[in-house]
Scaffold this active site. Structure first.
Site, mmCIF file in Angstrom:
data_model
loop_
_atom_site.group_PDB
_atom_site.id
_atom_site.type_symbol
_atom_site.label_atom_id
_atom_site.label_comp_id
_atom_site.label_asym_id
_atom_site.label_seq_id
_atom_site.Cartn_x
_atom_site.Cartn_y
_atom_site.Cartn_z
ATOM 1 N N ASP A 1 -11.608 1.940 3.525
ATOM 2 C CA ASP A 1 -11.864 0.452 2.941
ATOM 3 C C ASP A 1 -13.410 0.301 3.006
ATOM 4 O O ASP A 1 -13.859 -1.197 2.379
ATOM 5 C CB ASP A 1 -11.268 -0.001 4.586
ATOM 6 C CG ASP A 1 -10.499 -0.862 3.637
ATOM 7 O OD1 ASP A 1 -9.357 -1.189 2.955
ATOM 8 O OD2 ASP A 1 -9.280 -0.981 5.204
ATOM 9 N N LYS B 1 0.498 -1.402 -0.187
ATOM 10 C CA LYS B 1 0.165 -0.319 -0.577
ATOM 11 C C LYS B 1 0.621 0.961 0.004
ATOM 12 O O LYS B 1 0.410 1.871 -0.477
ATOM 13 C CB LYS B 1 -0.626 -0.007 1.294
ATOM 14 C CG LYS B 1 -2.108 -1.041 0.976
ATOM 15 C CD LYS B 1 -2.624 -1.951 2.266
ATOM 16 C CE LYS B 1 -3.891 -2.097 1.960
ATOM 17 N NZ LYS B 1 -4.727 -3.134 3.139
ATOM 18 N N GLN C 1 -5.039 -1.798 9.460
ATOM 19 C CA GLN C 1 -4.809 -3.484 9.127
ATOM 20 C C GLN C 1 -5.287 -4.350 9.873
ATOM 21 O O GLN C 1 -4.842 -4.748 11.451
ATOM 22 C CB GLN C 1 -3.105 -3.026 8.386
ATOM 23 C CG GLN C 1 -2.815 -4.452 7.972
ATOM 24 C CD GLN C 1 -2.910 -4.825 6.424
ATOM 25 O OE1 GLN C 1 -3.521 -3.368 6.128
ATOM 26 N NE2 GLN C 1 -3.701 -5.793 6.341
#
Ligand code: NAD
Length: 282
Positions: free
Chosen positions: A119, A52, A96
């Site tokens: 997300d 990322k 995460q």
């Protein structure tokens, strides 16, 4: 023989488009910035976070990493999220997963400001997707929809079958397909006569996490087959949920693993960060 949907190439194109948009935003003194929180030392997570960060670098998105110790308390994690929610220079927040077991991931996701939820996991975004409102869509389903659009694959009136009902892939993808007027069936571990259902699919999505689970006899001639699965076989090689070598002979379009849905996921994250920056700065 099916046309192979090249996710790697398409993801590079998406990143190039994002880069251009970021340059435009920077001219207006808007500097899109993503904050990534990682708790503990999960080795796969470290790889994902690195990827990322690389994608941010390539697109000009600023990247700030918060590495918290395994022993982090709920209060410490929620305090950090709250701080990032309030910071004007941060547009996207990503937690995460997995996080250590003593922490409640749902509570942490819910604490993220839904306007920074790149997300697309926050209940407000999930709800907005369900009622067809503009929102952040989970990156993997968004990537699949982008692939279908770019390859001009029609969804309207088509029979779409999604194998897998997770909150991050199966369910939001089924919702996206429904929003694009497909007739959608969701299959899962308790589904009976799975093959009878998958054989009817014009668009078949495998998102269950079982290597080569979808075999040629489960696929209709000319179907579009999207393989979301990422598995390691006995030799440690990456394989999808679809028996690619056999299914390619029957499908009209198919995504490979690797080089299919995987690269699209991170590219769509970059798109979501730009979207967040535009929303928050307007
Ligand atoms: P998950 O484990 O949360 O969900 C799996 C789903 O598959 C469940 O809903 C379950 O009911 C269903 N399932 C399991 N066995 C089944 C069976 N025999 N028949 C029918 N349904 C069955 O997984 P997930 O997070 O949705 O991920 C699915 C796969 O996609 C995994 O391989 C994962 O690594 C991969 N993935 C890829 C990306 C990407 O970027 N390409 C992103 C997320 C997940």
């Amino acid at each position: 023989m099916a046309i192979i949907i090249n996710g790697k190439e398409l993801a590079a194109k998406v990143r190039a488009d994002v880069k251009e948009e970021v340059e435009e935003l920077k001219k207006r003194n808007i500097h899109p910035r993503l904050a990534v929180i990682m708790v503990g030392n999960d080795s796969s997570s470290a790889v994902y976070v690195r990827n990322k960060s690389k994608a941010c670098n390539e697109t000009g998105i600023e990247f700030e990493e918060f590495l918290l110790e395994e022993s982090t308390t709920k209060e410490q994690l929620l305090n950090l999220i709250e701080k990032l929610n309030l910071r004007k220079d941060i547009h996207g927040i990503l937690l995460q997963s997995p996080i250590p077991k003593h922490l409640d991931i749902k509570e942490a996701f819910d604490a993220i400001n839904y306007r920074k939820d790149v997300d697309g996991f926050h209940p407000i975004n999930v709800g907005k997707l369900a009622i067809g409102e503009d929102c952040f869509i989970s990156c993997t389903p968004a990537g699949v929809m982008k692939m279908l659009a770019e390859y001009q694959i029609q969804t309207e009136g088509k029979q779409a079958v999604v194998i897998g009902r997770s909150n991050i892939v199966g369910k939001p993808l089924a919702q996206c397909l429904l929003n694009k007027n497909a007739t959608v069936t969701i299959c899962h571990s308790k589904t009976k006569d799975l093959k009878e259902i998958t054989k009817r699919a014009d668009i078949l999505v495998a998102a269950l996490g079982k290597p080569k689970f979808v075999t040629e006899d489960m696929v209709k001639e000319g179907a579009v087959v999207i393989d979301v699965g990422i598995n390691r076989n006995e030799e440690g090689k990456l394989v999808g949920d679809v028996d690619f070598e056999e299914v390619i002979k029957k499908a009209s379009y198919i995504t490979p693993v690797p080089g299919g849905v995987g690269p699209m996921t991170i590219a769509m994250l970059m798109t979501n960060v730009v979207k967040a920056a535009k929303m928050l700065e307007n």
